[in-house]
Design an enzyme around this catalytic site. Sequence first.
Site, PDB file in Angstrom:
ATOM      1  N   TYR A  41      -5.857  11.468   4.741  1.00 54.52           N
ATOM      2  CA  TYR A  41      -4.319  11.645   4.343  1.00 54.52           C
ATOM      3  C   TYR A  41      -4.250  12.362   2.975  1.00 54.52           C
ATOM      4  O   TYR A  41      -5.263  12.728   2.404  1.00 54.52           O
ATOM      5  CB  TYR A  41      -3.528  10.296   4.166  1.00 54.52           C
ATOM      6  CG  TYR A  41      -3.382   9.768   5.390  1.00 54.52           C
ATOM      7  CD1 TYR A  41      -2.808  10.410   6.534  1.00 54.52           C
ATOM      8  CD2 TYR A  41      -4.086   8.558   5.972  1.00 54.52           C
ATOM      9  CE1 TYR A  41      -2.572   9.564   7.830  1.00 54.52           C
ATOM     10  CE2 TYR A  41      -4.141   8.006   7.266  1.00 54.52           C
ATOM     11  CZ  TYR A  41      -3.102   8.613   8.138  1.00 54.52           C
ATOM     12  OH  TYR A  41      -2.871   8.062   9.408  1.00 54.52           O
ATOM     13  N   ARG A  97      -7.937   2.488  -2.472  1.00 56.61           N
ATOM     14  CA  ARG A  97      -8.731   2.734  -1.238  1.00 56.61           C
ATOM     15  C   ARG A  97      -9.103   4.157  -1.008  1.00 56.61           C
ATOM     16  O   ARG A  97      -8.502   4.825  -0.892  1.00 56.61           O
ATOM     17  CB  ARG A  97      -7.729   2.127  -0.181  1.00 56.61           C
ATOM     18  CG  ARG A  97      -8.518   2.008   1.194  1.00 56.61           C
ATOM     19  CD  ARG A  97      -7.803   1.327   2.197  1.00 56.61           C
ATOM     20  NE  ARG A  97      -8.538   0.074   2.768  1.00 56.61           N
ATOM     21  CZ  ARG A  97      -8.461  -0.315   3.969  1.00 56.61           C
ATOM     22  NH1 ARG A  97      -7.920   0.662   5.213  1.00 56.61           N
ATOM     23  NH2 ARG A  97      -8.915  -1.175   4.553  1.00 56.61           N
ATOM     24  N   GLY A 126      -9.141  -6.704   9.036  1.00 60.51           N
ATOM     25  CA  GLY A 126      -7.969  -6.041   9.372  1.00 60.51           C
ATOM     26  C   GLY A 126      -7.873  -6.794  10.879  1.00 60.51           C
ATOM     27  O   GLY A 126      -7.123  -7.861  11.237  1.00 60.51           O
ATOM     28  N   ARG A 127      -8.390  -6.218  12.150  1.00 60.17           N
ATOM     29  CA  ARG A 127      -7.958  -6.639  13.567  1.00 60.17           C
ATOM     30  C   ARG A 127      -8.410  -7.941  13.826  1.00 60.17           C
ATOM     31  O   ARG A 127      -7.204  -8.529  14.592  1.00 60.17           O
ATOM     32  CB  ARG A 127      -8.677  -5.709  14.328  1.00 60.17           C
ATOM     33  CG  ARG A 127      -8.494  -4.349  14.396  1.00 60.17           C
ATOM     34  CD  ARG A 127      -9.608  -3.446  14.721  1.00 60.17           C
ATOM     35  NE  ARG A 127     -10.900  -3.650  14.375  1.00 60.17           N
ATOM     36  CZ  ARG A 127     -11.862  -3.545  14.850  1.00 60.17           C
ATOM     37  NH1 ARG A 127     -12.393  -3.270  15.940  1.00 60.17           N
ATOM     38  NH2 ARG A 127     -13.250  -3.903  14.153  1.00 60.17           N
ATOM     39  N   GLN A 161       1.021  -1.099   0.058  1.00 60.16           N
ATOM     40  CA  GLN A 161       0.036   0.044   0.000  1.00 60.16           C
ATOM     41  C   GLN A 161       0.825   1.356   0.008  1.00 60.16           C
ATOM     42  O   GLN A 161       1.566   1.392   0.986  1.00 60.16           O
ATOM     43  CB  GLN A 161      -0.857  -0.060   1.301  1.00 60.16           C
ATOM     44  CG  GLN A 161      -1.892   1.102   1.127  1.00 60.16           C
ATOM     45  CD  GLN A 161      -2.891   1.293   2.182  1.00 60.16           C
ATOM     46  OE1 GLN A 161      -2.266   1.576   3.438  1.00 60.16           O
ATOM     47  NE2 GLN A 161      -4.130   1.416   2.295  1.00 60.16           N
TER      48      GLN A 161
END
Length: 371
Positions: free
Chosen positions: A184, A232, A338-339, A109
Amino acid sequence: MEIASAERSAISHLFEPIAIGGLTLPNRIAMAPMSRYFCPDSLPHQGVADYYSRRARAGVGLIISEATYIDHPSAPSYEGVPNFFGPALDGWKAVLEAVHQAGASMFPQLWHTGSFRNSSMKPVPGVPGFGPSENTNAFTNHPEPTRAMTETDIADVISAYADAAEAAKRIGFDGVEIHGAHGYLIDEFFWSVTNRRTDRYGGDRRGRTRFAVEVISAIRSRVGADFPVSFRYSQWKQQDYKAVLADTPQELAEILQPLADAGVSMFHCSTRRLWEPGFESEGPMTLAGWTKTLTGTPVIAVGGAGLDRPGLKEAKSASLDVVADALDRGDFDILAVGRALIGDPEWVEKLKAGREAEAIGYDRAFLEKLD
Ligand SMILES: Cc1cc2nc3c(=O)[nH]c(=O)nc-3n(C[C@H](O)[C@H](O)[C@H](O)COP(=O)(O)O)c2cc1C
């Protein structure tokens, strides 16, 4: 009973292979990109290879790396994040070989942190945070004004993205993902609150999307037509979970369509609970579903899979049945996790056996160790 078995049958589709351009994945489960800040000097090491290949061996079809810095002095903010240029590429090659040997594909990424930077930060102190406008820093609570990017800054950053994608292809990665989400740099261009420019990179949604379009076009011109490029994006910003880029599907199309036209192969739709409706007034279709409908590209959905709460607090493992309707409707093609995969590297094997509710769950204490 019948409902439960229908849900199981929807979930079993996740174990079917999928082709994206020239790439075939053995199943539809991806590891979501997650920064771990375990790379001193920004160099990936054996621990990184072990961490990713462990998940690959236990059935993840596609690993999307933690976000990595492109080669521009304004890109970094946080320490311990790996670079995707220079000597770090040797480390990435070793990580990639380990992941391939374990049977998964892998994308890095690519990241520019935008106004999260300030001029006291490494690796080149004195370089300020970059943003579309001078006041972008107000949304990251930094006292220091962001540098409103000049056309030369924009061209330099775009070429750093293209260099990184070209390097990814050269060393054998299976595709790249552009981090265009979560507030971002790229997302700061999308959002009207942070993008106050009056030139061609600002103004209406089309103008605010131009920077991302040029990033994608530059990448495409270096990697050719078939190399998978995932983009993304998110409605939410970490500065504001309730922020939205688009209030309606039509507004979302104004952002996504130019990105698809520029050469995005797949969108990665970042939400906190992937099964929730994308637009409350438009029925149950998820944001991933809208993304797929509006662009016709394959879509990765992410957010809350296998856990009972979003966010960085502790979460218990939970059944995946909650995503069955979205899967049945064909809202998404790939599920990113993810987590649940930080907590339990063997989560995919447990899901395959219908036992994902028995997985370990997530605790932020896991973040202290790369395991
Ligand atoms: C520790 C941690 C680090 C993350 N780092 C990144 C990142 O580098 N890039 C990114 O796009 N998202 C990042 N995210 C967001 C995840 O990719 C994902 O979207 C989010 O955790 C929701 O999915 P989940 O509920 O399956 O965990 C991070 C999340 C966590 C928990």
